[in-house]
Each structure stands twice: as C-alpha cells, then as structure tokens.
Write an enzyme that holds these catalytic residues in place. Structure first.
Site: not given
Ligand code: F6R
Length: 359
Positions: A240, A256, A350
């Site tokens: 951001e 892993h 948005k």
C-alpha cells in the site's frame, strides 16, 4: 542517489505531500491514546473474561486481530479468531467478545460480520472513526470506541489495536499490561529517532534497507510465530505505501513448503530480496532452522537482511519490528517516486462495488 532523495527534507515534502512518514512516526503517541481510549470505553454488559475473542476486520483494521491472536497465543487461556470475511463461524455466540474493527466504519465485510456475530448472541465492541459501524453500534446500544478521523486506516494501527488490549485487560483476560505498554512506547520513540528522516542514510538501517529493496520483490520471513503478524504487516505496507508486490511467510512452517520453491531459476531468484525478522527471544532450535534454511535456499536470493526486535516485553518486540517495516516501506515509496498515502486501486474497487450494489 538514495542520499539525495532520503536525506533531503524538501524532496520529502514533494514526494510525501500528505506526510505518511509523520503519521508512521506518530505510532508511540497513538499507542498511548489507543490504550487510554480502551481504558475509558464502555464495557459489554456483565463484564467477565470472555470464553473466546473474535476480531472482525479487513486490511489495515483487521491486522490488529492477527496481532492480538499472536500476543494471546502464549497466554493460552482464551482462543482468538480473526474473521476477514462477510461471515463468522457458527460457534461464535454467547460468551464470545466480538471486536468489530473498521477505521472508516463502512467496510461491507466487517458490517456483515458484525451483524452476524450479534445475531448469534456474541457481545460486540465497535472500534471505528464513524461511518455505518458507529451508527449500527449506537442503534444497538453496543459499546463504541470512537477514534480520531482523517487517517489512512493503516496509519491508525495504534488507535485501532490498543483499545482491544485495554478492554481485555479490564475484563481480566490479560494481566500486567501497563508496564508492557510503557516499554513499547519508549522503544518506539527511540527507534523513531534512530530510523526517522533526520537520521542520514549512512547511519539509518531503514533507509539502507529501502535502498536495497529498490527494484526487487521483498520476501519477508518471520523467524517466530510472535513476529508472524509483523511479517504480514511489512508485506501489506510494501503493497500500500510503496505500491509493490511482496511475499511473506513464517518459520517453521515455511520449512515444509516454500523453502523448496527457492529451487527457481537463478535469474528469478535474483528478483527477490529477503528480509528476516529475528526475535531476541527466539528458541535456539529456530535459530538453527534459520541458519540451515539460509544455507540450503535463501542464499540464492539477491540479498538477505536481518532485522532484530528491540525491547524485552512481547509488545515492544512486536511493535519495534512493525515500526521498522512501516518506515522502510515509506522510504521505498520515496525512492520509487510514488506517493505513499493514496491507495486509488482500493478506493476504485470499493466505488465500483457500491455501483453494482445500487444498480
Ligand atoms: C487503507 C488500508 C485498507 C483498509 C481496508 C478496510 O489504508 O489499510 O487495508 O484498512 O480497506 O477499510 P477500513 O479499515 O476502513 O475498514
């Protein structure tokens, strides 16, 4: 080149017109203000330690939930779940304290999760600067912690997170926090002086790190689970503030799977610059893992940089790693010539979703 950009206050004014750097450096003051706000907040009815805590929030507001989860993990008495979605799990109900955290108060996922948690019988506490969440909390008679408006949500972390800590302290779910908060503020102030804009590149490790990251993809690995949310925060702040992609992961889990991915072609491996977040309290077994992983895989990256936590308590250690990353991400924005404050892609997304809803 880095010196001319990072050490010159005039360049800073031009590249950071809304002064994100100053907001980042305000973290210690926010810690205190957020802590006080939580101490004065109204508590849910029948205050007693909850049987579970849920934090409902997205992005810069939701990360407070990740911080809370790791901080409480060691205490081992109350499970914490972080909900970054519209729906909360079915088990959330009576006995669950549900913090609904949205800086703007208008994030639709958080509003939906708040409503669902309330419908299922949880005890909500709203933390917001206003918007619909404040309206809903007032309508429902739910405790509301109102924080100052006008900040980008990610630059309001102290206001968003510390009220939760104070409320849990008052409910008896967390003990002896005053000293930890005080130490955290001290450590952050000292770090801000040493890594702030007036410390020149040649003695400022955050500016030096930003310089190394320019033109690379940062890969941020937390050595311990305490630092897991700090690594996530680094990644999000690179996204951001600096407007770049970044990766993050945590030991021992990355041993892993992701460790094998460093078998990528040499020229691809060279795109990445690794930042290892190390904790002064990490177990010797973890230190061994890190050393072996560097030897087997991480040496293939363009470069490797270690950032160590400062302070004694968990809060100070965790937040020292966060402040280091926040500052580095802003310096990287300056070096890239991008304004760290606006996030037009999030705003546009948005806005378009709002249009779809209305049509
Ligand atoms: C913007 C930022 C975002 C927002 C997120 C949710 O600075 O960090 O990640 O936090 O879009 O919005 P709020 O915080 O208003 O609920």
């Amino acid at each position: 080149m880095a010196r001319e950009i990072l050490d010159d206050p005039v360049v800073r004014k031009v590249r950071d017109p809304q002064d994100m750097l100053d907001l980042v450096l305000g973290l210690p003051d926010q810690v205190l203000a957020g802590w006080e706000a939580g101490k004065e907040a109204e508590l849910p009815p029948h205050p007693s330690p909850p049987s579970a805590v849920a934090v409902l929030g997205m992005g810069g507001s939701g990360i407070g939930g990740d911080l809370l989860r790791t901080l409480l993990a060691g205490e081992g008495r109350i499970p914490v779940v972080v909900v970054k979605d519209y729906k909360v799990p079915r088990w959330i109900g009576p006995g669950t304290l549900a913090f609904a955290v949205s800086y703007s108060g208008n994030t639709e996922e958080t509003l939906a999760a708040y409503q669902m948690a309330r419908d299922q019988g949880a005890s909500p506490v709203a933390i917001t600067s206003g918007g619909k969440l404040a309206e809903m909390a007032q309508r429902d008679g739910v405790p509301l912690v109102r924080i100052p408006p006008g900040f980008p949500p990610r630059a309001a972390l102290g206001y968003l997170f510390f009220p939760m800590l104070a409320v849990l302290h008052r409910l008896g779910a967390l003990k002896n926090l005053e000293e930890g908060v005080r130490e955290c503020v001290e450590v952050l102030r000292s770090l801000g002086d040493r890594l702030g804009p007036s410390a020149p590149v040649d003695r400022n490790p955050a500016k030096q790190l930003a310089t190394r990251l320019l033109g690379r993809i940062p890969v941020v690995y937390a050595a311990t689970s305490l630092l897991e949310p700090a690594a996530l925060r680094w990644k999000c702040q690179f996204n951001e503030n600096s407007k770049v992609l970044a990766l993050w992961n945590v030991f021992p889990e990355l041993n892993h799977n992701e460790t094998v991915g460093w078998g990528v072609e040499e020229e691809l491996a060279q795109i990445f610059q690794v930042v290892l977040l190390r904790d002064r309290e990490e177990e010797p077994r973890i230190a061994q893992r890190v050393a072996i992983t560097v030897d087997l895989a991480l040496h293939r990256a363009r470069g490797l940089h270690e950032v160590w936590t400062e302070g004694y308590g968990k809060l100070a250690r965790l937040f020292s790693a966060i402040l280091f990353g926040d500052l580095t991400s802003v310096y990287l924005a300056y070096l890239r010539g991008v304004d760290p404050t606006p996030v037009p892609v999030i705003e546009e997304l948005k806005r378009r979703l709002g249009e779809e809803e209305r049509s």
